[in-house]
Write an enzyme that holds these catalytic residues in place. Structure first.
Site, PDB file in Angstrom:
ATOM      1  CE  LYS A  37      -1.649   1.757   3.995  1.00 39.20           C
ATOM      2  NZ  LYS A  37      -1.499   3.181   4.223  1.00 39.20           N
ATOM      3  CG  ASN A  38       2.286   2.806   3.543  1.00 36.89           C
ATOM      4  OD1 ASN A  38       1.138   3.179   3.287  1.00 36.89           O
ATOM      5  ND2 ASN A  38       2.710   2.569   4.778  1.00 36.89           N
ATOM      6  NE  ARG A  47      -7.815   4.984   5.335  1.00 36.29           N
ATOM      7  CZ  ARG A  47      -7.880   6.269   5.551  1.00 36.29           C
ATOM      8  NH1 ARG A  47      -8.546   6.717   6.582  1.00 36.29           N
ATOM      9  NH2 ARG A  47      -7.288   7.112   4.751  1.00 36.29           N
ATOM     10  CB  CYS A  51      -3.579  11.567  11.863  1.00 29.28           C
ATOM     11  SG  CYS A  51      -3.331   9.847  11.601  1.00 29.28           S
ATOM     12  CG  ASP A  99       3.305   1.404   9.340  1.00 30.19           C
ATOM     13  OD1 ASP A  99       2.894   2.267  10.144  1.00 30.19           O
ATOM     14  OD2 ASP A  99       3.674   1.681   8.181  1.00 30.19           O
ATOM     15  CB  ILE A 127       7.684   6.411  14.184  1.00 24.92           C
ATOM     16  CG1 ILE A 127       8.861   5.455  13.966  1.00 24.92           C
ATOM     17  CG2 ILE A 127       7.382   7.215  12.919  1.00 24.92           C
ATOM     18  CD1 ILE A 127      10.126   6.083  13.464  1.00 24.92           C
ATOM     19  NE  ARG A 186       0.837  10.297   9.865  1.00 33.24           N
ATOM     20  CZ  ARG A 186       0.339   9.349   9.069  1.00 33.24           C
ATOM     21  NH1 ARG A 186      -0.895   8.931   9.243  1.00 33.24           N
ATOM     22  NH2 ARG A 186       1.066   8.844   8.101  1.00 33.24           N
ATOM     23  N   PRO A 187       2.813  16.457  11.078  1.00 31.20           N
ATOM     24  CG  PRO A 187       4.744  17.422  11.971  1.00 31.20           C
ATOM     25  CD  PRO A 187       3.773  16.286  12.167  1.00 31.20           C
TER      26      PRO A 187
HETATM   27  N1  EPU Z   1       7.333  14.302  10.574  1.00 28.73           N
HETATM   28  C1  EPU Z   1       7.628  15.613  10.859  1.00 28.73           C
HETATM   29  N2  EPU Z   1       7.561  16.521   9.834  1.00 28.73           N
HETATM   30  C2  EPU Z   1       7.227  16.176   8.571  1.00 28.73           C
HETATM   31  C3  EPU Z   1       6.941  14.837   8.296  1.00 28.73           C
HETATM   32  C4  EPU Z   1       7.009  13.909   9.323  1.00 28.73           C
HETATM   33  O1  EPU Z   1       7.932  15.960  11.988  1.00 28.73           O
HETATM   34  O2  EPU Z   1       7.214  17.056   7.692  1.00 28.73           O
HETATM   35  C5  EPU Z   1       7.376  13.303  11.651  1.00 28.73           C
HETATM   36  C6  EPU Z   1       6.026  12.616  11.851  1.00 28.73           C
HETATM   37  O3  EPU Z   1       5.213  13.350  12.701  1.00 28.73           O
HETATM   38  C7  EPU Z   1       6.424  11.265  12.401  1.00 28.73           C
HETATM   39  C8  EPU Z   1       7.728  10.984  11.707  1.00 28.73           C
HETATM   40  O4  EPU Z   1       8.223  12.251  11.258  1.00 28.73           O
HETATM   41  O5  EPU Z   1       6.666  11.355  13.777  1.00 28.73           O
HETATM   42  C9  EPU Z   1       7.627  10.047  10.524  1.00 28.73           C
HETATM   43  O6  EPU Z   1       6.614  10.503   9.637  1.00 28.73           O
HETATM   44  P1  EPU Z   1       6.639  10.188   8.088  1.00 28.73           P
HETATM   45  O7  EPU Z   1       6.510  11.476   7.345  1.00 28.73           O
HETATM   46  O8  EPU Z   1       7.778   9.294   7.772  1.00 28.73           O
HETATM   47  O9  EPU Z   1       5.291   9.396   7.901  1.00 28.73           O
HETATM   48  P2  EPU Z   1       4.418   9.408   6.609  1.00 28.73           P
HETATM   49  O10 EPU Z   1       5.268   9.513   5.423  1.00 28.73           O
HETATM   50  O11 EPU Z   1       3.277  10.345   6.773  1.00 28.73           O
HETATM   51  C10 EPU Z   1       4.498   6.827   6.123  1.00 28.73           C
HETATM   52  C11 EPU Z   1       3.484   5.735   6.004  1.00 28.73           C
HETATM   53  C12 EPU Z   1       2.944   5.409   7.394  1.00 28.73           C
HETATM   54  C13 EPU Z   1       4.099   4.986   8.290  1.00 28.73           C
HETATM   55  C14 EPU Z   1       5.168   6.097   8.321  1.00 28.73           C
HETATM   56  C15 EPU Z   1       6.411   5.719   9.111  1.00 28.73           C
HETATM   57  C16 EPU Z   1       2.559   6.156   3.808  1.00 28.73           C
HETATM   58  C17 EPU Z   1       1.390   6.554   2.991  1.00 28.73           C
HETATM   59  N3  EPU Z   1       2.404   6.181   5.135  1.00 28.73           N
HETATM   60  O12 EPU Z   1       3.793   7.938   6.675  1.00 28.73           O
HETATM   61  O13 EPU Z   1       2.059   4.318   7.223  1.00 28.73           O
HETATM   62  O14 EPU Z   1       3.644   4.744   9.586  1.00 28.73           O
HETATM   63  O15 EPU Z   1       5.568   6.421   6.972  1.00 28.73           O
HETATM   64  O16 EPU Z   1       6.993   4.586   8.585  1.00 28.73           O
HETATM   65  O17 EPU Z   1       3.597   5.793   3.275  1.00 28.73           O
HETATM   66  C18 EPU Z   1       0.331   2.874   7.851  1.00 28.73           C
HETATM   67  O18 EPU Z   1       0.578   2.240   6.816  1.00 28.73           O
HETATM   68  O19 EPU Z   1      -0.447   2.450   8.740  1.00 28.73           O
HETATM   69  C19 EPU Z   1       0.958   4.168   8.042  1.00 28.73           C
HETATM   70  C20 EPU Z   1       0.542   5.066   8.933  1.00 28.73           C
END
Ligand code: EPU
Length: 424
Positions: free
Chosen positions: A22-23, A402, A116, A310, A332, A121-122
């Site tokens: 998915k991701n 989802r 969320c 995850d 995380i 999740r900024p």
């Molecule tokens: N973060 C920041 N600033 C940003 C972006 C992220 O501080 O601009 C922080 C987040 O708050 C978090 C950490 O960095 O604490 C990691 O966030 P990341 O951006 O890596 O998460 P994401 O890209 O939004 C993806 C997956 C998530 C998975 C995370 C971590 C997708 C669509 N989603 O999210 O998947 O948990 O990486 O591996 O790829 C799931 O599948 O259930 C899911 C939530």
């Protein structure tokens, strides 16, 4: 709204194939925005999040056809740069359209994704990255506008308080493929889904060095081409089946995911005495009955190659099955413990100390009504239902849909007793 009834107590047996990741899919579907040529993506799981994403791309002007089950064709000819709130608010992965739209149109407007349940999740790191590429970022009435006359390669640092950002890396890599000059991303995410995205971008003609490492160097191109690409298997789905087999003292062979993507969990499980056979050539993982041999564990979730967040909720269920105390620390998303209160309703002995869950086994769960709050929490509640005495009703099961393709059917084929019911 559907709920499921899980009748616990069966040992899972047999073979299961995992679906496409998915991701990886979300960013790969978004990559079609980088070109006006035909793109074909295969092994796309049939999921609610994929449906939303397809709808989002269609509203941006992408022509999309389903060629066969799990195979989509996309053509992004004339595009809009404005994403509608109705779709974006339903799916945080919508942010993945920003990078490619900036690369292609040099502008994008996206309603800021809201809060969320798994925590704050900024997207500040994504936006800082876009600024480094020469864009201006502004927020007006809840909508983020990013604009730049042309994108210019630069040095970008993506390390935040909780490590790198996965979708942020996807966004910046995609934008940089069409920027002028060279972009160097430091502290890039190394998740297998990012590696797979980079391979797809290479097929489109992108020039990317350092794939799989925290330093990515991208030489921007004027134009990218179409692709015909097959998505990798879902390592989180594979990990969920691994845990399902262990907690039911089952014997399950899991196909379709690369065991190298599961190194962290396989390492932990082997250390606590799990009996597992990995075949990297065949890409399969076989779990043998071994519940009585398992010892407690201590894990901390970390960016890849560390233990994936995850799988944290699912590991909570494993922890309560093993006699003694196991510890799980979430690094995380420190607040990602919505499943704990629901597991406690089933009789699980868990104490939360900040972002650490202290789990006490062995489990003596009995079925009850529980509420799914997010995707991985739902998976954990399914797992708990498999080992609880009597019937467990998991409500708001749309969260599970989802991210897990045909999860009920796959578990039932392994011997589980799961039935979907209307919630009223
Ligand atoms: N973060 C920041 N600033 C940003 C972006 C992220 O501080 O601009 C922080 C987040 O708050 C978090 C950490 O960095 O604490 C990691 O966030 P990341 O951006 O890596 O998460 P994401 O890209 O939004 C993806 C997956 C998530 C998975 C995370 C971590 C997708 C669509 N989603 O999210 O998947 O948990 O990486 O591996 O790829 C799931 O599948 O259930 C899911 C939530």
């Amino acid at each position: 709204m559907d709920k499921v009834c899980i009748c616990g107590g069966t040992e899972l047996r047999g073979k299961v194939s995992v679906s496409g990741a998915k991701n990886a899919c979300m960013a790969m579907l978004a990559a079609a925005l980088l070109t006006d040529e035909i793109c074909i993506l295969r092994n796309v799981p049939d999921l609610r999040d994929v449906d939303f994403f397809i709808q989002l791309l269609q509203t941006l002007g992408v022509e999309i056809k389903k060629l066969a089950p799990n195979t989509w064709q996309l053509k992004a000819n004339s595009l809009s740069s404005q994403a509608p709130y109705e779709l974006v608010r339903q799916m945080r992965a919508s942010v993945c359209i920003m990078g490619p739209l900036l690369g292609r149109l040099h502008e994008v407007s996206l309603p800021l994704p809201g809060g969320c349940v798994i925590g704050n999740r900024p997207i500040d790191l994504h936006l800082q990255g876009f600024e480094k590429l020469g864009c201006q970022v502004s927020l007006e009435k809840g909508i983020i506008h990013v604009q730049g006359k042309s994108l210019k390669g630069n040095a970008i640092f993506l390390g935040g308080r909780f490590g790198s950002t996965v979708t942020g890396t996807a966004n910046l890599v995609m934008a940089a493929t069409l920027a002028n000059g060279i972009t160097v991303i430091e502290s890039a995410a190394c998740e297998p889904e990012i590696v797979d995205l980079c391979h797809l971008l290479q097929q489109m003609g992108a020039d990317i060095e350092g794939i799989g490492s925290p330093q990515l160097t991208i030489h921007g191109k004027e134009k990218l081409h179409g692709f015909d690409y097959t998505v990798i298997g879902d390592r989180i789905e594979a990990g969920t089946f691994l845990i399902a087999s262990l907690i039911t003292n089952g014997h399950v062979k899991i196909d379709g995911a690369n065991p190298k993507h599961l190194t962290a969990i396989l390492h932990v499980l082997e250390n606590i005495g799990a009996s597992i056979r990995v075949d990297t050539k065949e890409q399969s993982i076989e779990v043998f009955p071994c519940l009585d041999a398992l010892k407690p564990f201590e894990i901390t979730t970390l960016p890849h190659p560390g233990f994936p967040t995850d799988l944290q909720a699912q590991m909570c269920v494993l922890g309560i099955c093993i006699p003694g105390l196991s510890l799980i620390t979430e690094r995380i998303y420190p607040q990602r413990f919505m499943h704990v209160a629901e597991l406690q309703r089933l009789g699980a002995r868990i104490i939360l100390e900040g972002s650490t869950a202290i789990l006490q086994g062995p489990a003596n769960l009995s079925g009850a009504d529980v509420m799914a709050s997010d995707l991985r929490a739902s998976a954990a509640l399914y797992l708990a239902g498999l080992i609880a005495k009597g019937e467990t009703f998991v409500h708001r099961v749309y969260h599970l849909d989802r991210g897990y393709e045909n999860f009920d059917q796959k578990l039932n084929q392994l011997g589980a007793k799961i039935q979907r019911l209307a919630d009223n």
